[in-house]
Scaffold this motif. Structure first.
Motif, mmCIF file in Angstrom:
data_model
loop_
_atom_site.group_PDB
_atom_site.id
_atom_site.type_symbol
_atom_site.label_atom_id
_atom_site.label_comp_id
_atom_site.label_asym_id
_atom_site.label_seq_id
_atom_site.Cartn_x
_atom_site.Cartn_y
_atom_site.Cartn_z
ATOM 1 N N LEU A 103 10.860 44.024 -0.188
ATOM 2 C CA LEU A 103 10.652 42.658 0.295
ATOM 3 C C LEU A 103 11.942 41.853 0.284
ATOM 4 C CD1 LEU A 103 7.265 42.001 -1.493
ATOM 5 C CD2 LEU A 103 7.598 41.957 0.975
ATOM 6 N N TYR A 104 12.831 42.169 -0.670
ATOM 7 C CA TYR A 104 14.168 41.561 -0.705
ATOM 8 C C TYR A 104 15.183 42.690 -0.677
ATOM 9 C CZ TYR A 104 11.974 37.367 -2.806
ATOM 10 O OH TYR A 104 11.210 36.282 -3.081
ATOM 11 N N LEU A 118 21.138 33.041 -10.115
ATOM 12 C CA LEU A 118 21.459 34.450 -10.165
ATOM 13 C C LEU A 118 20.208 35.135 -10.702
ATOM 14 C CD1 LEU A 118 23.673 36.506 -9.722
ATOM 15 C CD2 LEU A 118 24.507 36.050 -12.019
ATOM 16 N N ALA A 119 19.358 35.618 -9.778
ATOM 17 C CA ALA A 119 18.035 36.102 -10.182
ATOM 18 C C ALA A 119 18.115 37.454 -10.888
ATOM 19 C CB ALA A 119 17.120 36.187 -8.974
ATOM 20 N N ASN A 120 18.984 38.303 -10.412
ATOM 21 C CA ASN A 120 19.225 39.587 -11.079
ATOM 22 C C ASN A 120 20.729 39.762 -11.232
ATOM 23 O OD1 ASN A 120 16.543 41.460 -9.455
ATOM 24 N ND2 ASN A 120 16.563 40.291 -11.347
ATOM 25 N N THR A 145 11.560 39.415 -8.852
ATOM 26 C CA THR A 145 12.648 39.635 -7.898
ATOM 27 C C THR A 145 13.038 41.101 -7.880
ATOM 28 O OG1 THR A 145 13.450 37.442 -8.450
ATOM 29 C CG2 THR A 145 14.963 38.874 -7.260
ATOM 30 N N LEU A 146 13.127 41.676 -9.070
ATOM 31 C CA LEU A 146 13.518 43.075 -9.166
ATOM 32 C C LEU A 146 12.483 43.969 -8.481
ATOM 33 C CD1 LEU A 146 15.784 44.757 -10.549
ATOM 34 C CD2 LEU A 146 14.150 45.197 -12.385
ATOM 35 N N MET A 147 11.211 43.703 -8.747
ATOM 36 C CA MET A 147 10.158 44.535 -8.169
ATOM 37 C C MET A 147 10.082 44.347 -6.648
ATOM 38 S SD MET A 147 8.955 46.427 -10.412
ATOM 39 C CE MET A 147 10.528 46.439 -11.218
#
Lengths: 519, 344
Positions: free
Chosen positions: A62-63, A27-29, A54-56
């Motif tokens: 990009l995601y 769970l990255a964010n 990941t957030l940026m």
């Protein structure tokens, strides 16, 4: 220019609300909310794997978030790719520059959006535009120089100009200081303030707490995919930020007990080494290391440190000069002989040298001593003893998960490094080459590894520390040498020098030149 | 545990898919796939004679599979098992057809040793070139394959020629022939199969239990880290090629001493190349390689009987090709497998 008007009016430049992003197994964010005021320099800090990138990357298109909302200047946005983000006024300078090395600065800036005159590329106009941007923000570059001929600091400025050329109002800087000398960092900060004065909003991603304290107005701290603190810089301190990052109190500066060094254990005389392109990248380095002493080599990456390390550890041929270990000439000796004599090596690139990813932990901790008792009985490996030893090492060096069958490549960076550090320390060295021991590690793991290095020093091991992190060099070394373009610029003691002085040497000034006026 | 399950699951799923697709092909040519497979299985395992035939065909395949698989585990792609098998058999034949007076207890091991040393030496040339100059072993071993072909045809038409019929060497002395384990009708199962299985045991023990095996694997996975750990990369590249070549040479020797009893112009006949597919199907695991070799051996033996009922025996080539394709592209199978797990 309606958009500009709304940009000026709206309080927040960026709002990321309840952002959740999952990767397989991670769970990255986790419902991350950040709000960044228009015109603010906002730092985002956190350990590796905390979810900053990941957030940026979601902000830059990009995601795509699994859930949550992104608002730019108050307006809800869905980015399909970076193109949409750029259109919304977001620019990003990645840690690894996205520049074409063989093109000039001007060509790189306009690439993908070139001014044309009829059917032709309008170089004259391009140069004009780039020059104006460069001068307006103090982003000094040689607009006609090729990227490959530029120092890293200048390449970074080209990247920033590129975002401005594309109309960025919000600029994301991902670990921008990692590749810079202290002076270049100061210059970057001046540029960031200029950009801010012009109304730009800056997101500054970093893990260097002193820099964050200096440049930012607000700080968002992330840990384990969540926001753990939102701090106002002038009301906080490094200790508080570190605690929010790690989740416990961290000792930022270790107390180095005074320790009297003994006799010389390792000596390099006038060493000359070539790189793979046959260029002389180490050019006449001499130094000595005594038992019970940490000698630090500071320098910006790419000044011959890598080849120097390889040469003294037997991994690269020596062109000229001598390496003397325990009184014996070991120039170009095989790594096995050096290990037999008591030299171990924490390699700078753990994926290239220090770790065999498909090997389980119990084979990785064996590397270098696999052929000797107690691990080998004749031609056979003693698996029982190997596994017992691995469990012991993992316990002692707190490697997690504590599964001896876990593959080397499946541990997190910090735990891989602990495995390597454990292996090299438990081989009972007389002399250790410690290169970039904390690269990419989080604050907690850094503290652990620094303690281990100092413990070895107290046990009278001679230590040669090579690091790009000045703080690390200052807090561990008894003596500091600075390497620039394959030469030593000078030797200083940490208590008798300043970051500025070392920084000047890192940029190519000799110690005599710097102190010339004062002495 | 999970890894072991996966390494078994991939080839098994691949074989099942290949059989299903081949069945569709059989259907498309208007035959009954169940009957066709029935006769295939009967032809390969239906009676003692069939089983022996399958094992005879599988023996050299196990050994070439081990040769290539060992290379893969050590990070070298030995595509020259074909040539090493040929040169091994040729050297052994030259020796065994000239020294007939020795008792079997000496002649058999000595002939085998000569064949293995020849195969090892042949492969070590490629290993040496890779270690010293960086020449890729895929290129050099293919070149050595061609050289073998010419040396072999020179030998069987010149110094070793029998002077009658197709080019071949004279029969090796009976004292150098492998003992027969079992005889059914005209079928003779030599002890070559035992040698092949012992070779698999050797490979397992060497790679998993010895310090040399550790070094060879370390070099294969990460030569930089191996060098850093004091392991000589060049020495181990040459050693890996030599052991791989010795196994291929042994394949030639068992064909010579157990089956043909003389060197034929085309003794290897593609079995060296089959070793590549078998190593892939067997996932470079010695036990996997034994099963993969028996699978291929059985397909080839059984296809004759399938042919009698009107289904071309080349159907098994399709089956074999699909298996190899799927195993080589095991990411596809793994992706299907992973998706199933997510859905479940």
């Amino acid at each position: 220019m309606n958009e500009t008007a709304s940009q000026v009016r709206h309080e927040y430049a960026v709002e990321m609300l309840e952002i959740t992003k999952k990767f397989p197994g991670v769970l990255a964010n986790d419902r991350v909310t950040i709000r960044i005021k228009n015109g603010e320099i906002h730092a985002i800090v956190g350990e590796n794997g905390a979810g900053k990138s990941t957030l940026m990357n979601q902000l830059y298109g990009l995601y795509h978030p699994d859930s949550g909302e992104i608002k730019i200047f108050g307006e809800k946005k869905t980015f399909v790719g970076p193109r949409d983000a750029i259109k919304a006024g977001i620019g990003m300078v990645h840690q690894h520059f996205m520049l074409v090395n063989t093109l000039t600065a001007t060509e790189n800036v306009v690439l993908g959006n070139e001014p044309v005159k009829g059917l032709n590329f309008d170089l004259k106009h391009s140069r004009q535009v780039v020059k104006e941007l460069s001068e307006r923000y103090g982003l000094y570059i040689d607009i006609d120089a090729k990227i490959e001929d530029m120092p890293v600091g200048m390449q970074q400025r080209v990247e920033i100009i590129k975002t401005l050329y594309r109309g960025a109002q919000i600029i994301i800087l991902d670990e921008p200081t990692a590749v810079l000398t202290p002076q270049e960092v100061e210059e970057l900060f001046v540029i960031m303030r200029n950009l801010q004065k012009d109304g730009k909003t800056i997101l500054f991603i970093s893990h260097k707490l002193n820099e964050v304290m200096e440049i930012s107005e607000k700080i968002t701290v992330m840990r384990g995919g969540k926001v753990t603190a939102e701090l106002i810089t002038k009301d906080t301190n490094e200790r508080e930020i570190a605690r929010a990052m790690v989740g416990r109190d961290v000792v930022l500066k270790l107390d180095k007990a005074p320790h009297k060094p003994k006799d010389v254990v390792f000596e390099v005389k006038d060493l000359q080494v070539r790189d793979n392109r046959r260029l002389e990248v180490v050019n006449g380095v001499s130094l000595t290391v005594r038992r019970g002493e940490v000698v630090g080599i500071a320098g910006v990456a790419g000044n011959g440190q890598t080849e120097f390390i390889e040469a003294i550890t037997g991994l690269r041929k020596v062109e000229r000069g001598h390496i003397i270990f325990q009184g014996k000439d070991v120039t170009s000796a095989h790594p096995r002989l050096l290990r037999e004599m008591g030299m171990t090596h924490i390699a700078e690139d753990r994926f290239k040298y220090a770790l065999i990813k498909p090997f389980p932990a119990y084979y990785n901790v064996l590397l270098g001593r696999h052929y000797k008792p107690p691990f080998a009985k004749g031609a056979f490996l003693d698996h029982k003893e190997i596994k017992r030893y691995t469990a012991e090492l993992m316990e002692e060096f707190d490697v997690r998960p504590r599964i001896i069958e876990h593959l080397g490549g499946n541990f997190s960076g910090g735990n891989q490094q602990k495995l390597v550090v454990g292996r090299e320390i438990k081989a009972n060295p007389k002399f250790m080459v410690v290169a970039q021991p904390t690269r990419g590690l989080d604050v907690g793991a850094i503290e652990f590894i620094h303690r281990q290095v100092l413990r070895m020093r107290e046990q009278d091991v001679g230590i040669l520390l090579i690091s790009m992190e000045l703080e690390e060099i200052f807090s561990l070394s008894d003596r500091i040498l600075v390497m620039y373009e394959g030469k030593i610029m000078g030797e200083v003691r940490p208590e008798e020098t300043t970051i500025e002085e070392v920084g000047l040497m890192m940029a190519g000034k000799k110690l005599e030149e710097i102190r010339g006026g004062k002495l | 545990m999970k890894k072991m399950f996966q390494s078994i699951a991939v080839p098994v799923i691949a074989v099942v898919i290949a059989l299903v697709i081949s069945a569709l092909v059989i259907l498309a040519i208007g035959k009954n796939p169940i009957e066709a497979y029935g006769s295939l299985i009967h032809g390969a395992f239906g009676n003692q004679q069939a089983i022996i035939d399958t094992l005879i065909k599988s023996t050299p395949l196990i050994l070439t599979g081990l040769a290539v698989g060992f290379g893969f585990r050590a990070g070298v792609f030995n595509i020259g098992a074909e040539g090493q098998m040929g040169i091994g058999a040729l050297a052994a034949a030259t020796f065994a057809s000239n020294f007939g007076g020795l008792p079997p207890a000496i002649a058999i091991p000595l002939t085998m040793l000569i064949g293995m040393v020849a195969g090892a030496g042949w492969a070590a040339i490629a290993g040496f070139l890779k270690a010293k100059t960086g020449a890729h072993e895929v290129v050099t071993t293919i070149m050595l394959n061609s050289i073998t072909t010419y040396i072999a045809s020179f030998m069987v038409t010149g110094p070793l020629a029998t002077g009658y019929g197709s080019p071949k060497s004279p029969e090796i002395s009976t004292s150098a022939q492998l003992p027969i384990l079992m005889r059914v009708g005209a079928m003779e199962l030599s002890s070559g199969i035992v040698i092949a299985i012992l070779a698999a045991v050797f490979m397992y023990v060497f790679l998993n239990k010895t310090t040399s095996g550790y070094e060879i694997k370390a070099v294969g996975f990460n030569p930089y880290a191996a060098e850093y750990g004091g392991i000589s990369v060049s020495k181990n590249v040459i050693l890996a090629m030599a052991i791989s070549g010795a196994l291929a040479g042994l394949a030639g020797v068992t064909e010579l001493m157990g089956v043909h009893h003389r060197f034929l112009g085309e003794l290897a006949g593609g079995k060296g190349f089959d070793g590549i597919s078998i190593a892939l199907i067997g996932q470079n695991n010695p036990i996997g390689i034994i099963f993969a070799a028996i699978l291929i051996g059985a397909l080839r033996t059984g296809s004759n009987e399938m042919q009698f009922m009107g289904v071309s025996k080349y159907i098994v080539m399709i089956t074999q090709a699909i298996v190899i394709f799927l195993v080589a592209a095991d990411r596809i199978v793994r992706a299907i497998y992973a998706r199933k797990k997510v859905e479940a």
